[in-house]
Every structure is written in structure tokens, then in C-alpha cells.
Design a protein around this motif. Structure first.
Motif, PDB file in Angstrom:
ATOM      1  N   GLU A  51       0.866  -1.183   0.000  1.00  0.00           N
ATOM      2  CA  GLU A  51       0.000   0.000   0.000  1.00  0.00           C
ATOM      3  C   GLU A  51       0.903   1.234   0.000  1.00  0.00           C
ATOM      4  O   GLU A  51       1.086   1.887   1.025  1.00  0.00           O
ATOM      5  CB  GLU A  51      -0.929  -0.010   1.217  1.00  0.00           C
ATOM      6  N   GLY A  55      -4.925   3.648   0.474  1.00  0.00           N
ATOM      7  CA  GLY A  55      -5.968   3.044  -0.344  1.00  0.00           C
ATOM      8  C   GLY A  55      -5.542   2.658  -1.738  1.00  0.00           C
ATOM      9  O   GLY A  55      -6.364   2.206  -2.537  1.00  0.00           O
ATOM     10  N   GLN A 123      -7.425   1.271  12.437  1.00  0.00           N
ATOM     11  CA  GLN A 123      -8.292   1.289  11.256  1.00  0.00           C
ATOM     12  C   GLN A 123      -7.522   0.891  10.009  1.00  0.00           C
ATOM     13  O   GLN A 123      -8.022   0.140   9.161  1.00  0.00           O
ATOM     14  CB  GLN A 123      -8.901   2.676  11.095  1.00  0.00           C
ATOM     15  N   ALA A 124      -6.286   1.379   9.904  1.00  0.00           N
ATOM     16  CA  ALA A 124      -5.481   1.066   8.726  1.00  0.00           C
ATOM     17  C   ALA A 124      -5.102  -0.410   8.689  1.00  0.00           C
ATOM     18  O   ALA A 124      -5.079  -1.031   7.618  1.00  0.00           O
ATOM     19  CB  ALA A 124      -4.221   1.940   8.713  1.00  0.00           C
ATOM     20  N   ARG A 127      -8.143  -2.449   7.631  1.00  0.00           N
ATOM     21  CA  ARG A 127      -8.423  -2.269   6.207  1.00  0.00           C
ATOM     22  C   ARG A 127      -7.470  -3.115   5.365  1.00  0.00           C
ATOM     23  O   ARG A 127      -7.899  -3.803   4.426  1.00  0.00           O
ATOM     24  CB  ARG A 127      -8.289  -0.796   5.845  1.00  0.00           C
ATOM     25  N   ARG A 130      -8.257  -6.849   5.562  1.00  0.00           N
ATOM     26  CA  ARG A 130      -9.408  -7.228   4.750  1.00  0.00           C
ATOM     27  C   ARG A 130      -9.046  -7.325   3.267  1.00  0.00           C
ATOM     28  O   ARG A 130      -9.431  -8.282   2.585  1.00  0.00           O
ATOM     29  CB  ARG A 130     -10.553  -6.227   4.959  1.00  0.00           C
ATOM     30  N   VAL A 131      -8.285  -6.362   2.795  1.00  0.00           N
ATOM     31  CA  VAL A 131      -7.884  -6.398   1.386  1.00  0.00           C
ATOM     32  C   VAL A 131      -7.036  -7.633   1.112  1.00  0.00           C
ATOM     33  O   VAL A 131      -7.205  -8.313   0.090  1.00  0.00           O
ATOM     34  CB  VAL A 131      -7.138  -5.102   1.016  1.00  0.00           C
ATOM     35  N   GLU A 233      -7.549  -7.730  13.736  1.00  0.00           N
ATOM     36  CA  GLU A 233      -7.214  -8.320  12.445  1.00  0.00           C
ATOM     37  C   GLU A 233      -7.756  -9.747  12.337  1.00  0.00           C
ATOM     38  O   GLU A 233      -8.242 -10.163  11.273  1.00  0.00           O
ATOM     39  CB  GLU A 233      -5.705  -8.319  12.243  1.00  0.00           C
ATOM     40  N   VAL A 236     -11.314  -9.912  11.174  1.00  0.00           N
ATOM     41  CA  VAL A 236     -11.461  -9.696   9.733  1.00  0.00           C
ATOM     42  C   VAL A 236     -11.104 -10.965   8.970  1.00  0.00           C
ATOM     43  O   VAL A 236     -11.837 -11.392   8.062  1.00  0.00           O
ATOM     44  CB  VAL A 236     -10.574  -8.519   9.279  1.00  0.00           C
TER      45      VAL A 236
END
Length: 696
Positions: A51, A55, A123-124, A127, A130-131, A233, A236
Motif C-alpha cells: 500500500e 488506499g 483502522q489502517a 483495512r 481485509r484487502v 485483524e 477480519v
């Protein structure tokens, strides 16, 4: 190869292909196949590459790596890459960087540069997890998820304002009201009475000693805060890939994290261990940590990191001499590991770990290290059938993190020389030397099936824990400075041993710490020394005991404590009010009374352990030794039929397949009401790293 199963024993290591040109990757996977590597840990520190901007993702290179691994029969322990945040995150959200106790915000430039309580960081990570999960959920190489990396290695705690707010929420949940907090912390001392939670801060640097009860709760909070990061994590990953097991690599017996709670949250226990090749006794200390890993879930675990030779972070980084890499790997297997993996696959060209050894050294395939890699890979294939088998122990050591944190509180104890790991080693070393299997148990853990339970120290002991020990039907040994305080670090009424008083039949009149360099003789008498008596020196610690119903087994001789009781017994409970230089005489007598036998009779320097029907004999000396086998068997490493007296060369080993498995393959299920554990089937040859049924 099934999605969640890798046949046999795991072998491989951390693979960092992003550090190398892509043309090197083909050579990597070809050599992995040649060496017998069947698992690689990938993407641990890859967040900034995956990343590069918020995003915006670049997975092309990792896709190719995953495909290459699968094509060559190598499974992936795929990291969520959240071990270190990328530069853009800490620059856009500088509050994610950790703050030390003096108020200094630490900068980016190493690893684990994050505040565990930071909402932006959490939060990061969620995210990205999940990706990653959505992208690789169906990839055939994916065998296990690896969250974070060596939690608390660099960042155990953060003292920033966000951490303070998080700490206050944690305290409110634990204590309910400010009055409850004041009562637990004893804030009447030194005028610290609070009238609102927002007046409470972390134990930042202060003019003098900080309230030890506040420090204790802070230790608990820091472990829980990092565990929240892991579980965020995990939630998720479980949602997207419910059948893929999850781990994070522990760091042996780490002071900062309560591994009983952590192990309950993961599917597979994995550990990183780096015994010092320059320390001739390092194999004993690491054996204790391996027994903890096996005990955490009462089933096989994975040695996820070790060094093939030298590390890069000691003052002097000694290499492993010939045979030691193999012997250390076999030792992990002997203590219940179903895999021997390494940091790392290819030795780095740059960075802080460029001189850390690897399975593929700088010198390539012409190096001694590569020949060791090939030999170990072949050995692990020969040993594949041991996967899934278990150790049955009749002796347990009690380890509780709350008590450990309380014992080692700074600036408030009678002596700062009492260190829990040293106290545990004092009992573990002679057990290890004589080939007696040892489990570790948490306070309130299941003690059924054990003949002997040893609590080297139980500084913090509740009434419930005292009743738990009193209900134990075997032989109990309790070390000094036990039963001193309750769960809030408040001294029990009447003093030590508090709620253990009835069980031990004595009272501690006064603690008697010994100054550095001074010893106190302890005269051992029957039944410890049979018809004779012997004197053993005590160091660091002694106690003036008032003996009630207990019998005196040893007395102090000379000095201020002359004639006072030093070791006592009440029923089957033995208490040591001192730290003996050598507990062997006491231990020998207790083991004999309990009927505990070693798994083999071995000379000094030879380690003997058993997994089911498999007997491991490891020669940690540099000279040949002779061992008399109690029963014949086949050495899996050589294929030889062995019986009677055998010779084992220096730094060599024998793994003997004997007759039918002796009794049950595991002592019991469960590790205490608060930390239930499962039992791995002992007759499953492949390494099973699937989630437990209840967590799917």
C-alpha cells in the motif's frame, strides 16, 4: 497439499523477495524445492510496498511470489503485513507514533513504530487485513495467516494521550468506579486519591517511585491493548477466510505479554527462539520456553523463527558451530514442535539484519550453511511421522503473568534481585538434566494427571488460587516470597504466605534478603539426605519462618538466622523459605516420593525427551557419549536398529521409534477455566494447522 494442511513437519523460513530483483525469485524457489522447504513466511514487513499510498495497492509482485511458491510445493504463512506502518501513515497521522514514559515521541525509521491504542493505526491495519484476505482467500498456497510480528519486541507500551484515554476506559471496565480504583490502588498512600477517571494517567516518568498497583494495572493493560490489535485483524480474517488458521509469533517467555491469554486467541502457537551459541547452557533455557509453547494449547506448536548460525543484534554475534543448527532444530521437535523454521531464507544484502544468518547464506550453495540446510531438510523428511504426537508430563511448573509483573515491580520490593525466569530455571534445569518431562500451567489451570506441581514463586496469590493448590492430590513445592499479596498487590492480612498459610502450616515472620555476595548456609537433614545431612548455600533471599504445624526439613546454620527453619513440609506440601544454590537434593526426594521417573538414564549434557512412542536423545556436548537404552527401537535419522548401549557423537542425536505408545499421548485437556485448551490428535501424521472447531 490441502489448503490448511502441510504433510509432515514444517521447514522453511521468512522469505523477503521484495528485497531482491525479480530474477532472483526463480532461483529461490528452485533451491527451496531442493532443500525440502514446504512453508515460507511472506510479507511480514511489506505494508509500504503493498500500500504505497493510502488506499492504493500494488499486489502484482506478491501475486507472482505466491504463484511461484505454490508451483514449487511451498505453502505460505502469509502475513497481513501490519508489523510496521508505512511512512505515509505516520506522516499523515503523527499521533500513531509511540511516546515514551518521558513524553518523547519516537520517530519512524525502525520497526513497530506505532501506538497500540491509536485509532488511525488500528483502522489502517483492519483495512489492509481485509484487502489481503479478500485477494488471497482462494489462493492454493495460503496455509496460515500471520498477524503482526513479535508483538512487544520494540513497542510494548505507549504513554501518549490516546493511550491514556484507552487506559482509563480499561480501568473503568476493570474497577467499575473511581472508588473501586482508589481501593484497588491504595491511593490513600502518598496523597494520590482520585475523584474522576480523567485524572488518571499512565505511569509516566514521575519525581519518585510510581504506585506499584498502578504499574501492575498498566502491565495488564499493555498486554491487553496489543492483544486487541491482534484480535481486530483476526476478526477480519475469520470473517473472510474462516477455515484458514491464524498465528502470531511469540518470543519465548516474554515478560510483557500474558501468553496464556494470547494463546487462547490464536489457532496455532508459534515461537521465535534464539539461544546464544556462545552460552553452553542456552539449550536448557530455551527448552523451558519450548515447554511453555507446548503447554499453552496442549498440542503441537511451530518454531517459526530461529537462526541458522549467527544473529545480528548481540554485542558479539557468535556463529553456530557444525551440528548445532541441526541439534537446536531437533530440540524444538523433541519438545513438541511440528516445524523448525528460520529467519530467514536468503541472507539480506542490506539493512540492520544483513549479517543475520540464513538458510541460504551470502556465500550461496558453496557455503557450509547451505550444506547444513540440505541436511536438516532431509532429516525433517525422515522424521515426518512424529508430527502430531504429544508429550506426557507428570511434573508442572506454575507460571502466572500477574504474579510475575507484581514480583518485578521497580523500587518497591524487599529485593530487586528476585527474577522469575531465574527462579523457574533453578527448578527446571535439574528436571531437564535428568530427563523428566515438564509442563507449565497457569494459576487455576488443570492439575489432573500431574504427580508434582512446583510454584517457584507465587508472589501474588488469591484465596481461589490457594484453594486450587490445596485441592491438588499430588506433591506440591512452593518457593519463597509466595502468598504475599492479593490481585491488587495489597499485602494479605497477617502477612505471607497469606491464603497459603493453612496449606503450608507456617507464617513468614520477616523477609531476610541477602546482600550481593553474601550466602547463608542451609543444613539439610533427613528425609532429604537420608541418614546423613549436608549443607547447601542459599543466596539472594532467606526468610525468618514461624513454624506451626509443618515439619522442619532444613535449618539455617550460622549467621543471624542460625537455627531457624529454612525448608518445611506440611502433608505433601514443601516450602522453601530461601533460594538454594542447588535445589537438586529437595527435588530428588520429592520426585522419589511421587514416583516420577525420567524417560531415560542419560549422562551429563545429554537431553532426553519423549513424544508418544518417539524417544529423543540429544547430545549437547562436543564429545561422544554412551547411553543405555531401556528398550530397542529404530533411529529415524539413520534407519538403524538400536538396542542396549549405544554411542552418540558430539552435537548429534538419536530419534528412536520404540514400541507402542506408552499410555495416553496427552495428560489432559484444559488449562484452567479462563484459558481452555484443546488436544491435537496424536495419530495424525500431517501438520494440522486448522482453526479449532469453536473458532470457525
Amino acid at each position: 497439499m490441502g489448503l490448511n494442511r502441510v504433510p509432515g513437519l514444517l521447514f522453511g523460513g521468512d522469505y523477503n523477495p521484495e528485497q531482491w530483483p525479480e530474477h532472483v525469485w526463480d532461483e529461490d524457489v528452485r533451491l527451496m524445492a531442493e532443500a525440502g522447504v514446504n512453508m515460507a513466511t511472506v510479507a511480514v514487513f511489506s505494508w509500504s510496498r503493498l500500500e504505497p499510498r493510502p488506499g492504493e495497492y500494488d499486489f502484482g509482485w506478491l501475486d507472482r511470489v505466491m504463484d511461484l511458491l505454490h508451483e514449487h510445493g511451498v505453502a505460505a504463512d502469509l502475513a497481513t503485513a501490519t508489523a510496521t506502518p508505512p511512512p505515509w501513515l505516520v506522516r499523515e497521522h503523527p499521533q500513531t507514533l509511540p511516546v515514551d514514559a518521558c513524553g518523547t515521541r519516537l520517530d519512524f525509521g525502525s520497526r513497530q513504530s506505532y501506538c497500540p491504542s491509536s485509532p488511525a493505526f488500528r483502522q489502517a491495519t483492519a483495512r489492509l487485513a481485509r484487502v489481503m484476505a479478500e485477494r488471497y482467500r482462494d489462493h492454493p498456497a495460503l496455509a496460515m495467516w500471520h498477524i503482526g510480528n513479535e508483538y512487544a519486541d520494540h513497542t510494548l507500551e505507549c504513554f501518549c494521550d490516546e493511550s491514556a484515554r484507552h487506559f482509563r476506559r480499561w480501568l473503568r471496565e476493570r474497577h467499575g468506579t473511581v472508588d473501586g480504583l482508589n481501593a484497588a490502588w491504595g491511593t490513600s498512600c502518598w496523597g494520590q486519591h482520585y475523584t474522576a477517571f480523567d485524572q488518571v494517567n499512565p505511569p509516566r516518568k514521575a519525581p519518585g517511585p510510581v504506585n506499584p498497583a498502578q504499574v501492575l494495572d498498566w502491565r495488564r493493560f499493555c498486554s491487553d491493548a496489543l492483544l486487541e490489535c491482534f484480535e481486530l485483524e483476526k476478526a477480519v480474517l475469520r470473517e473472510v477466510t474462516p477455515d484458514v488458521p491464524v498465528t502470531t509469533n511469540f518470543m519465548s517467555i516474554l515478560h510483557g505479554l500474558d501468553y496464556w491469554k494470547w494463546a487462547a486467541a490464536e489457532d496455532v502457537v508459534s515461537d521465535d527462539a534464539y539461544p546464544d551459541p556462545a552460552d553452553p547452557a542456552s539449550h536448557v533455557a530455551v527448552a523451558l520456553s519450548y515447554d511453555l509453547m507446548r503447554s499453552l494449547k496442549r498440542r503441537p506448536w511451530i518454531l517459526l523463527e530461529q537462526a541458522s548460525s549467527a544473529v545480528s543484534w548481540r554485542e558479539v554475534n557468535a556463529p553456530k558451530p557444525p551440528g548445532m543448527m541441526r541439534l537446536h532444530s531437533l530440540q524444538a521437535l523433541a519438545h513438541g514442535a511440528d516445524g523448525a523454521m528460520f529467519f530467514q531464507w536468503r541472507q539480506a544484502k542490506y539493512g540492520p539484519e544483513k549479517f543475520h544468518s540464513a538458510l541460504l547464506p551470502h556465500g550461496g550453495t558453496a557455503s557450509r550453511g547451505w550444506q547444513d540446510t540440505l541436511r536438516l531438510g532431509a532429516d525433517l523428511r525422515r522424521l515426518a511421522e512424529i508430527a502430531g504426537t504429544q508429550t506426557r508430563a507428570e511434573v508442572a511448573l506454575v507460571l502466572g503473568w500477574d504474579s510475575w509483573w507484581g514480583l518485578e515491580a521497580p523500587e518497591s520490593m524487599p529485593s530487586n534481585r528476585l527474577r522469575l525466569k531465574e527462579l523457574m530455571q533453578a527448578w527446571y534445569a535439574p528436571l531437564h538434566a535428568r530427563g523428566v518431562a515438564v509442563d507449565l500451567v497457569p494459576p487455576l489451570g488443570d492439575l489432573s494427571g500431574y504427580r508434582v506441581v512446583i510454584a517457584p514463586n507465587l508472589y501474588m496469590c488469591t484465596q481461589e488460587q490457594a484453594e486450587w493448590l490445596a485441592a491438588f492430590a499430588g506433591h506440591l513445592v512452593v518457593g519463597p516470597f509466595s502468598g504475599v499479596v492479593d490481585q491488587d498487590d495489597q499485602v494479605h492480612d497477617g502477612g505471607a504466605p497469606g491464603p497459603l498459610r493453612g496449606l503450608l502450616g507456617l507464617t513468614v515472620d520477616e523477609f531476610w534478603p541477602l546482600p550481593d555476595g553474601r550466602t547463608q548456609e542451609v543444613r539439610l537433614a533427613a528425609p532429604i539426605e537420608g541418614d546423613g545431612a549436608a549443607a547447601v548455600p542459599a543466596r539472594t533471599w532467606a526468610e525468618w519462618l514461624r513454624v506451626g504445624e509443618a515439619r522442619v526439613l532444613a535449618r539455617y546454620e550460622g549467621g543471624d538466622l542460625d537455627g531457624q527453619a529454612a525448608i518445611t513440609r506440611h502433608g505433601d506440601a514443601t516450602y522453601l523459605g530461601c533460594l538454594l544454590d542447588d535445589v537438586t537434593p529437595v527435588l530428588t526426594e520429592v520426585l522419589a516420593a511421587a514416583g516420577v521417573e525420567p524417560v531415560a538414564d542419560v549422562p551429563e549434557g545429554v537431553e532426553a525427551t519423549r513424544r508418544g512412542r518417539y524417544l529423543f536423545l540429544l547430545n549437547h556436548t562436543t564429545s561422544p557419549v554412551k547411553v543405555d537404552l531401556r528398550e530397542p527401537g529404530v533411529d529415524l535419522l539413520t534407519g538403524r536398529d538400536l538396542r542396549g548401549r549405544i554411542e552418540i557423537q558430539g552435537r548429534d542425536a538419536v530419534v528412536l521409534r520404540t514400541g507402542p505408545e506408552p499410555g495416553a499421548t496427552g495428560p489432559r485437556t484444559g488449562g484452567g477455566d479462563s484459558h481452555p485448551v484443546g488436544v491435537h490428535p496424536a495419530d495424525v501424521p500431517p501438520t494440522d494447522i486448522s482453526p479449532t472447531e469453536g473458532e470457525r
